[in-house]
Design a protein around this motif. Structure first.
Motif, PDB file in Angstrom:
ATOM      1  N   GLN A 632      32.129  34.899 -23.028  1.00  0.00           N
ATOM      2  CA  GLN A 632      31.302  34.363 -24.094  1.00  0.00           C
ATOM      3  C   GLN A 632      30.123  33.563 -23.516  1.00  0.00           C
ATOM      4  O   GLN A 632      30.193  33.049 -22.388  1.00  0.00           O
ATOM      5  CB  GLN A 632      32.151  33.437 -24.991  1.00  0.00           C
ATOM      6  CG  GLN A 632      33.333  34.122 -25.661  1.00  0.00           C
ATOM      7  CD  GLN A 632      32.868  35.154 -26.685  1.00  0.00           C
ATOM      8  OE1 GLN A 632      31.816  35.002 -27.301  1.00  0.00           O
ATOM      9  NE2 GLN A 632      33.671  36.201 -26.822  1.00  0.00           N
ATOM     10  N   PRO A 633      29.088  33.455 -24.303  1.00  0.00           N
ATOM     11  CA  PRO A 633      27.940  32.654 -23.825  1.00  0.00           C
ATOM     12  C   PRO A 633      28.302  31.208 -23.564  1.00  0.00           C
ATOM     13  O   PRO A 633      27.658  30.542 -22.740  1.00  0.00           O
ATOM     14  CB  PRO A 633      26.946  32.786 -24.970  1.00  0.00           C
ATOM     15  CG  PRO A 633      27.308  34.054 -25.647  1.00  0.00           C
ATOM     16  CD  PRO A 633      28.787  34.152 -25.542  1.00  0.00           C
ATOM     17  N   ALA A 634      29.346  30.696 -24.261  1.00  0.00           N
ATOM     18  CA  ALA A 634      29.724  29.288 -24.064  1.00  0.00           C
ATOM     19  C   ALA A 634      30.184  29.029 -22.649  1.00  0.00           C
ATOM     20  O   ALA A 634      30.037  27.909 -22.135  1.00  0.00           O
ATOM     21  CB  ALA A 634      30.807  28.903 -25.062  1.00  0.00           C
ATOM     22  N   LEU A 635      30.786  30.024 -22.011  1.00  0.00           N
ATOM     23  CA  LEU A 635      31.304  29.856 -20.664  1.00  0.00           C
ATOM     24  C   LEU A 635      30.353  30.472 -19.624  1.00  0.00           C
ATOM     25  O   LEU A 635      30.749  30.702 -18.468  1.00  0.00           O
ATOM     26  CB  LEU A 635      32.692  30.482 -20.549  1.00  0.00           C
ATOM     27  CG  LEU A 635      33.769  29.801 -21.403  1.00  0.00           C
ATOM     28  CD1 LEU A 635      35.081  30.565 -21.289  1.00  0.00           C
ATOM     29  CD2 LEU A 635      33.959  28.360 -20.973  1.00  0.00           C
ATOM     30  N   ALA A 636      29.164  30.700 -20.053  1.00  0.00           N
ATOM     31  CA  ALA A 636      28.201  31.262 -19.114  1.00  0.00           C
ATOM     32  C   ALA A 636      27.898  30.301 -17.978  1.00  0.00           C
ATOM     33  O   ALA A 636      27.631  30.723 -16.848  1.00  0.00           O
ATOM     34  CB  ALA A 636      26.912  31.633 -19.847  1.00  0.00           C
ATOM     35  N   GLY A 637      28.001  29.009 -18.263  1.00  0.00           N
ATOM     36  CA  GLY A 637      27.719  28.039 -17.211  1.00  0.00           C
ATOM     37  C   GLY A 637      28.720  28.116 -16.089  1.00  0.00           C
ATOM     38  O   GLY A 637      28.423  27.792 -14.941  1.00  0.00           O
ATOM     39  N   THR A 665      28.561  40.184 -27.527  1.00  0.00           N
ATOM     40  CA  THR A 665      27.485  39.574 -26.730  1.00  0.00           C
ATOM     41  C   THR A 665      27.538  39.970 -25.269  1.00  0.00           C
ATOM     42  O   THR A 665      26.755  39.470 -24.459  1.00  0.00           O
ATOM     43  CB  THR A 665      27.568  38.046 -26.826  1.00  0.00           C
ATOM     44  OG1 THR A 665      28.851  37.618 -26.379  1.00  0.00           O
ATOM     45  CG2 THR A 665      27.340  37.594 -28.252  1.00  0.00           C
ATOM     46  N   LEU A 668      24.354  41.684 -23.903  1.00  0.00           N
ATOM     47  CA  LEU A 668      23.270  40.723 -23.709  1.00  0.00           C
ATOM     48  C   LEU A 668      23.523  39.848 -22.486  1.00  0.00           C
ATOM     49  O   LEU A 668      22.574  39.515 -21.745  1.00  0.00           O
ATOM     50  CB  LEU A 668      23.091  39.862 -24.952  1.00  0.00           C
ATOM     51  CG  LEU A 668      22.607  40.593 -26.209  1.00  0.00           C
ATOM     52  CD1 LEU A 668      22.552  39.634 -27.400  1.00  0.00           C
ATOM     53  CD2 LEU A 668      21.243  41.212 -25.948  1.00  0.00           C
ATOM     54  N   MET A 669      24.741  39.512 -22.296  1.00  0.00           N
ATOM     55  CA  MET A 669      25.061  38.666 -21.148  1.00  0.00           C
ATOM     56  C   MET A 669      24.819  39.448 -19.851  1.00  0.00           C
ATOM     57  O   MET A 669      24.370  38.868 -18.836  1.00  0.00           O
ATOM     58  CB  MET A 669      26.506  38.175 -21.213  1.00  0.00           C
ATOM     59  CG  MET A 669      26.784  37.278 -22.404  1.00  0.00           C
ATOM     60  SD  MET A 669      25.711  35.821 -22.460  1.00  0.00           S
ATOM     61  CE  MET A 669      26.225  34.952 -21.009  1.00  0.00           C
ATOM     62  N   GLU A 671      22.613  41.848 -19.456  1.00  0.00           N
ATOM     63  CA  GLU A 671      21.159  41.931 -19.271  1.00  0.00           C
ATOM     64  C   GLU A 671      20.592  40.593 -18.813  1.00  0.00           C
ATOM     65  O   GLU A 671      19.646  40.542 -18.020  1.00  0.00           O
ATOM     66  CB  GLU A 671      20.522  42.374 -20.589  1.00  0.00           C
ATOM     67  CG  GLU A 671      20.875  43.803 -20.971  1.00  0.00           C
ATOM     68  CD  GLU A 671      20.308  44.189 -22.314  1.00  0.00           C
ATOM     69  OE1 GLU A 671      19.651  43.320 -22.956  1.00  0.00           O
ATOM     70  OE2 GLU A 671      20.501  45.337 -22.748  1.00  0.00           O
ATOM     71  N   ARG A 672      21.144  39.555 -19.341  1.00  0.00           N
ATOM     72  CA  ARG A 672      20.715  38.214 -18.916  1.00  0.00           C
ATOM     73  C   ARG A 672      20.989  38.021 -17.443  1.00  0.00           C
ATOM     74  O   ARG A 672      20.116  37.492 -16.685  1.00  0.00           O
ATOM     75  CB  ARG A 672      21.426  37.156 -19.758  1.00  0.00           C
ATOM     76  CG  ARG A 672      21.248  35.717 -19.247  1.00  0.00           C
ATOM     77  CD  ARG A 672      22.152  34.793 -20.068  1.00  0.00           C
ATOM     78  NE  ARG A 672      22.297  33.495 -19.448  1.00  0.00           N
ATOM     79  CZ  ARG A 672      21.500  32.449 -19.642  1.00  0.00           C
ATOM     80  NH1 ARG A 672      20.458  32.555 -20.464  1.00  0.00           N
ATOM     81  NH2 ARG A 672      21.719  31.298 -19.035  1.00  0.00           N
ATOM     82  N   PRO A 693      33.898  48.975 -28.990  1.00  0.00           N
ATOM     83  CA  PRO A 693      34.763  48.452 -30.040  1.00  0.00           C
ATOM     84  C   PRO A 693      36.169  49.005 -29.934  1.00  0.00           C
ATOM     85  O   PRO A 693      36.456  49.903 -29.147  1.00  0.00           O
ATOM     86  CB  PRO A 693      34.069  48.947 -31.316  1.00  0.00           C
ATOM     87  CG  PRO A 693      33.421  50.210 -30.913  1.00  0.00           C
ATOM     88  CD  PRO A 693      33.023  50.041 -29.463  1.00  0.00           C
ATOM     89  N   GLY A 694      37.039  48.483 -30.738  1.00  0.00           N
ATOM     90  CA  GLY A 694      38.409  49.023 -30.833  1.00  0.00           C
ATOM     91  C   GLY A 694      39.441  48.288 -30.043  1.00  0.00           C
ATOM     92  O   GLY A 694      40.633  48.645 -30.112  1.00  0.00           O
TER      93      GLY A 694
END
Lengths: 848, 208
Positions: A632-637, A665, A668-669, A671-672, A693-694
């Motif tokens: 998740q983006p929250a744990l990107a750090g 996400t 996107l992560m 690509e980031r 998905p799935g």
């Protein structure tokens, strides 16, 4: 042999003992047990004298004393037996002969109501009182005048009693004495009775004697009371009272009657006494009006029936066996008096008559019919005694009845002839064989023929009912004892008793022919009745309701969450939070801004990291590598720096990176990250497969055919990319690198994709929070290498490319951990001290 | 009729499950293809379910906005953000805008929440021993301190090996042991659930 236990005193006696050693009671019966008569068998006539052995001992003694010598009577026998007995052929059963005697020497207290009865009787009537049994059995005689006929003794071959002929050899002496006692001065009456008995040829012998004997009490000698008073010591009270009643001289004044023993006299016996006090000249004395509260029904019928023959002379010594007679015997009297012997000469006691008697469908019991069928009752002498009667008996009295003589005369006038009143079906008696078959079951022979011959008279009963309804009752009901009320017949208290009886059916065939309500009436099978409804409402008192309410309250509180106590607001909480936030912010921002390198990077790598490094190093250049971005983006750090070092290593090897993600996400992560590693986007060996998905199913499908989904999807053009060249299955990838912060996502990849790799390495870059749950897969060999958190990332980075992204945040990360450790430690110590101080203060406060 | 339909559903579900299960053990192309088709259906259904979920979320918050209930402002903000993200996501040529949204809104917000979590956990650790000075609380605090000490490095000292070893023991032995027990439990539960579905005891697709 076993001892024999006395049925009287329960004492054990030898088996051969005839009488009880303790109480003298006979242990062995003198007669053999009577054989039961089976259906279809004709009852054999047996001499009824055999039944004398079954009489009570005191009665046998009396009889024996009477047989021995009349001279000894005054000394050894009761006075009522010693009294001169006329050779009356109408002497009833010998064991009831004692009832004809009278005595008045008992000083036992008399109940008030009984004394009142006696006082209420007119002196004239008392003087004319006769033996009640005489009156009762007078009713057994035919009412029609019978011409005198010579008395013929019965045939000798018939072992029956013949009380007509005193010279008969079978007649015992004591019975003859009784006959003498019952001798009356009216000689013509004796002859009439003898004639009557002669006409009833089919009667049992002893019953024939009943119908023929007469013994006016007026002829009793005056010495009888004296003799009886001297011999009553061995007799029961009720017998002595009976003697007193029956043997009371007519000429005695009423005061003599008042001294009669009445203490333990049963009510029904007391009624006999009152009956005996009725005037003889009056054909229907105050018998019905006598106290009848405890009078057996059959006795009542006898008495009432005896009152019916109005114009007949009252015979004396009509002491029929009243104690044990069944109900149907009560019908004897109306049968005898209403069915002249001339009409039924042959079968006066035809067994079929019992069936006939039940046919008319009467709604009243036998005893009641006997009462209602009798003549109107005299009012004057019975008013006061009737006040002591129960209410249900009051209905049987004719309110405001006429004087006895008038009532009797009226009854005699209104009494229809028997032949007219009898229903047609009753007049036709059944065949003798059928009737014998009916009553041949388990019945003694002397009782087999002792059945009512005729029916009750419904017409007089109806007249009585109409009379009772029109006249005002003079009898005042009184409060009865409870036990007397309990003895009332159900018909008197149940409103629909009559309806119930109407529903009762009379059996018309078979062995039960003529009997009523023997079998339950079932019409058309089972009677369908609406089941009784029961209320389901509970009857609870207040205490029970309170308990129920308490239980409900307890159950309600069980499911209700308890409210937490309001936490006291501490003014220092909010500043403390700000202080904590400020400290953490400072210790993390300042090193980042300053780019400090105050903290050393760890150099030691664990086994997991070493395996990861070695596996990643074994990837050949330009090999396809699957990179899964599932964080998740929250744990990107945390994950992005360590993932960047690993991806960068792959990029250095020119690995063909294929990105896929099971989180929305993830793409996107990826690509980031690629934008961070390759800002110029010069690295072209990468392909973005996007979102998968799935869940587990999607991973399974992707593991089975990595390009299948993309082929059918919007991003199908990526399949044409050189990155995916030669990749059709998961095994075609050189390795799979899982970047995740979720243990569940990492588990799904391990479980679903690892088998499809088929030996190709599965590497994982994990967040520190996912390590505990995913490390077992590394330990089990399903995962070939792990890199967990910044700590491992820093170590790996130091090995591949120092001063990487991990090193840039390492000081901030380290200082932040130190700050947190310090805050928690200091705050913990401070909290413990505060808690201890608070507890101490509270303790001191309690002690104070 | 319902019973027949329920039985038909059960037969279909059980047959499908058995075929999927056989695909793990039997390498038969026909079975594998059929299994793959079924799995693709499942993936599509999962995607549709996600879309349905998004639609439901939209309708719920739209209803809140219409009713002007308390907090409807946040619902309105959610609807606007959703529509913007959807527009940017499905519109070709707007990938840069997607990255801006990710880098400027999503990641900073989520990371900020994680930072607040760090502050909140620190504050809770401080207050814990004050409000609940129990042995369990003390043990918890001590464990936290040990792990933190073993994770980071000290200035001028570096990483203390003692704490690193203690942290490794806590994370890789104690925590891993508990986690392995949890995983075994999950595996047994999954196995049981699968067998119950295959045997028809549980019918999550309807029926009994």
């Amino acid at each position: 042999m076993a001892d024999v236990k006395c049925s009287m005193c329960s004492a054990s006696n030898p088996a051969e003992a005839e009488v009880c050693q303790q109480c003298g009671a006979r242990l062995k019966p003198l007669t053999a047990p009577l054989d039961s008569i089976h259906p279809g068998e004709t009852p054999t006539k047996i001499s009824t004298s055999d039944l004398e052995n079954t009489l009570p001992s005191w009665l046998r003694d009396v009889r024996q004393a009477a047989e021995e010598s009349p001279a000894a009577l005054p000394a050894a026998t009761p006075e009522f037996l010693a009294a001169p007995v006329a050779p009356t052929p109408n002497t009833p059963l010998d064991f009831l002969s004692g009832l004809s005697a009278a005595k008045d020497d008992s000083d036992e207290p008399v109940p008030d109501w009984l004394a009142g009865l006696r006082d209420s009787l007119p002196t004239e009537e008392v003087s004319q009182s006769q033996n009640p049994v005489q009156d009762l059995l007078t009713s057994l005689t035919p009412p029609a005048p019978i011409e005198p006929q010579p008395v013929e003794p019965p045939a000798e071959e018939e072992p029956t009693w013949d009380f007509h002929d005193s010279a008969t050899a079978e007649t015992p002496d004591w019975l003859a004495a009784l006959k003498a006692q019952e001798n009356t001065p009216a000689a013509p009456k004796i002859e009439e009775k003898a004639e009557m008995s002669a006409t009833s040829g089919d009667f049992p012998d002893w019953l024939s004697q009943l119908s023929s004997q007469t013994s006016p009490a007026a002829t009793l000698p005056e010495s009888a009371p004296n003799t009886s008073s001297s011999a009553t010591g061995d007799l029961p009270d009720w017998i002595t009272s009976l003697r007193d009643d029956s043997a009371a001289p007519v000429a005695q004044p009423a005061s003599a009657e008042a001294t009669a023993p009445q203490g333990d006299l049963p009510d029904w016996m007391a009624s006999l006494r009152d009956d005996s006090a009725a005037p003889v000249a009056q054909p229907a004395p105050a018998k019905v009006t006598a106290p009848q509260g405890d009078l057996p029904d059959w006795m009542a019928s006898l008495r009432d029936d005896s009152a019916a023959p109005v114009e007949q002379p009252a015979p004396a010594e009509a002491t029929a066996p009243q104690g044990d007679l069944p109900d149907w015997l009560a019908n004897i009297s109306p049968n005898v008096e209403q069915s002249p012997s001339v009409e039924k000469p042959a079968k006066a006691f035809d067994t079929g008559a019992f069936a006939e008697s039940a046919l008319p469908g009467e709604a009243e019991p036998n005893w009641l019919s006997g009462i209602t069928s009798s003549a109107p009752q005299p009012a004057a002498p019975e008013a006061e005694p009737a006040s002591a009667l129960p209410g249900w008996l009051d209905a049987f009295f004719v309110p405001g009845a006429e004087k006895p003589s008038e009532a009797v005369n009226q009854a005699a006038v209104e009494m229809p002839p028997v032949a007219e009143t009898l229903p047609a079906e009753t007049s036709a008696a059944p065949t003798g064989a059928a009737s014998d078959a009916i009553f041949s079951m388990d019945m003694p022979d002397w009782l087999a023929g002792f059945t009512p011959s005729d029916l009750d008279m419904p017409a007089p009963k109806a007249e009585m009912a109409s009379t009772a309804s029109t006249e005002t009752p003079e009898i005042t009901p009184v409060n009865l004892p409870s036990w007397v009320q309990a003895m009332r017949p159900m018909e008197a208290v149940i409103a629909d008793a009559e309806d119930v009886e109407n529903e009762q059916m009379v059996e018309k065939s078979g062995p039960l022919a003529g009997l009523r309500a023997v079998l339950p009436m079932i019409v058309g099978g089972m009677t369908m009745r609406k089941p009784k409804t029961y209320s389901i409402k509970l009857n609870m008192d207040d205490a029970q309701q309170a308990q129920v309410a308490l239980l409900e309250k307890l159950l309600a509180t069980e499911t209700k969450a308890q409210d937490l106590p309001a936490r006291e607001k501490n003014r220092a909480e909010r500043p403390l939070r700000w202080v904590i936030a400020l400290i953490l912010l400072l210790v993390t921002v300042i090193p980042l801004l300053m780019g400090s390198r105050w903290l050393d990077v760890p150099q030691l790598a664990g086994a997991d990291l070493q395996a990861f490094t070695e596996t990643l190093g074994k990837i050949e250049p330009n090999a396809p590598v699957l990179v899964v971005f599932d964080y998740q983006p929250a744990l990107a750090g945390e994950l992005e720096p360590i993932a960047a070092s690993a991806v960068r290593e792959l990029m250095l090897k020119q690995a063909r990176l294929v990105f896929v993600s099971t989180t929305p996400t993830g793409a996107l992560m990826s690509e980031r990250l690629m934008a961070r590693l390759d800002p110029q986007q010069t690295y072209t060996s990468s392909a973005q497969l996007g979102y998968l998905p799935g869940g587990a199913a999607g991973i399974q499908v992707f593991a089975s055919a990595p390009t299948r989904i993309e082929r059918d999807g919007l991003n199908g053009a990526v399949l044409e990319s050189p990155t995916l060249a030669g990749v059709t299955t998961l095994n075609d990838f050189a390795a799979a690198l899982i970047l995740t912060d979720s243990p569940d996502e990492g588990r799904l990849w391990v479980e679903q994709a690892a088998p499809e790799l088929r030996g190709k390495p599965l590497l994982m870059v994990l967040s520190a929070q996912a390590e505990p749950l995913l490390r077992p897969y590394f330990d089990s060999g399903q995962v070939q290498g792990l890199m967990v958190g910044l700590n491992s990332g820093a170590v790996f980075e130091q090995q591949v490319s120092p001063d990487g992204p991990v090193r840039q945040v390492w000081d901030a990360f380290g200082l932040g951990l130190i700050a947190m450790e310090a805050l928690i430690f200091i705050g913990g110590i401070w909290g413990l001290v505060s808690a201890w101080l608070s507890a101490r203060a509270a303790q001191k406060q309690e002690e104070a | 009729m319902n019973r027949i339909a329920s039985a038909g559903f059960a037969v279909l579900a059980i047959a499908t499950g058995i075929l999927i299960l056989l695909g793990y053990f039997i390498n038969v192309p026909a079975v594998a293809d059929f299994r793959l088709i079924l799995l693709e259906w499942a993936v599509i259904l999962a995607g549709v379910a996600a879309l349905v979920g998004v639609g439901n979320l939209f309708s719920v918050h739209l209803q809140r906005v219409r009713q002007r209930v308390k907090g409807s402002t946040y619902s309105l903000l959610l609807l606007v953000s959703l529509l913007i993200s959807l527009f940017l996501g499905v519109t070709p040529g707007l990938e840069a805008a997607q990255h801006i949204m990710l880098n400027a809104i999503m990641i900073p917000i989520e990371i900020s929440l994680m930072a607040l979590l760090a502050v909140s956990l620190t504050y809770a650790g401080i207050r814990l021993l004050r409000h609940r000075p129990t042995p369990i609380a003390i043990l918890f605090i001590v464990t936290v301190l040990l792990v933190l000490l073993g994770t980071g490095a000290w200035p001028l000292i570096g990483q203390l090996s003692v704490f690193s070893d203690l942290r490794a023991i806590v994370a890789q032995v104690l925590a891993a042991g508990g986690a392995r027990g949890i995983l075994i439990g999950v595996a047994l539960g999954t196995l049981t659930t699968g067998l119950r579905v295959l045997l028809g005891a549980d019918r999550p697709y309807g029926g009994k």
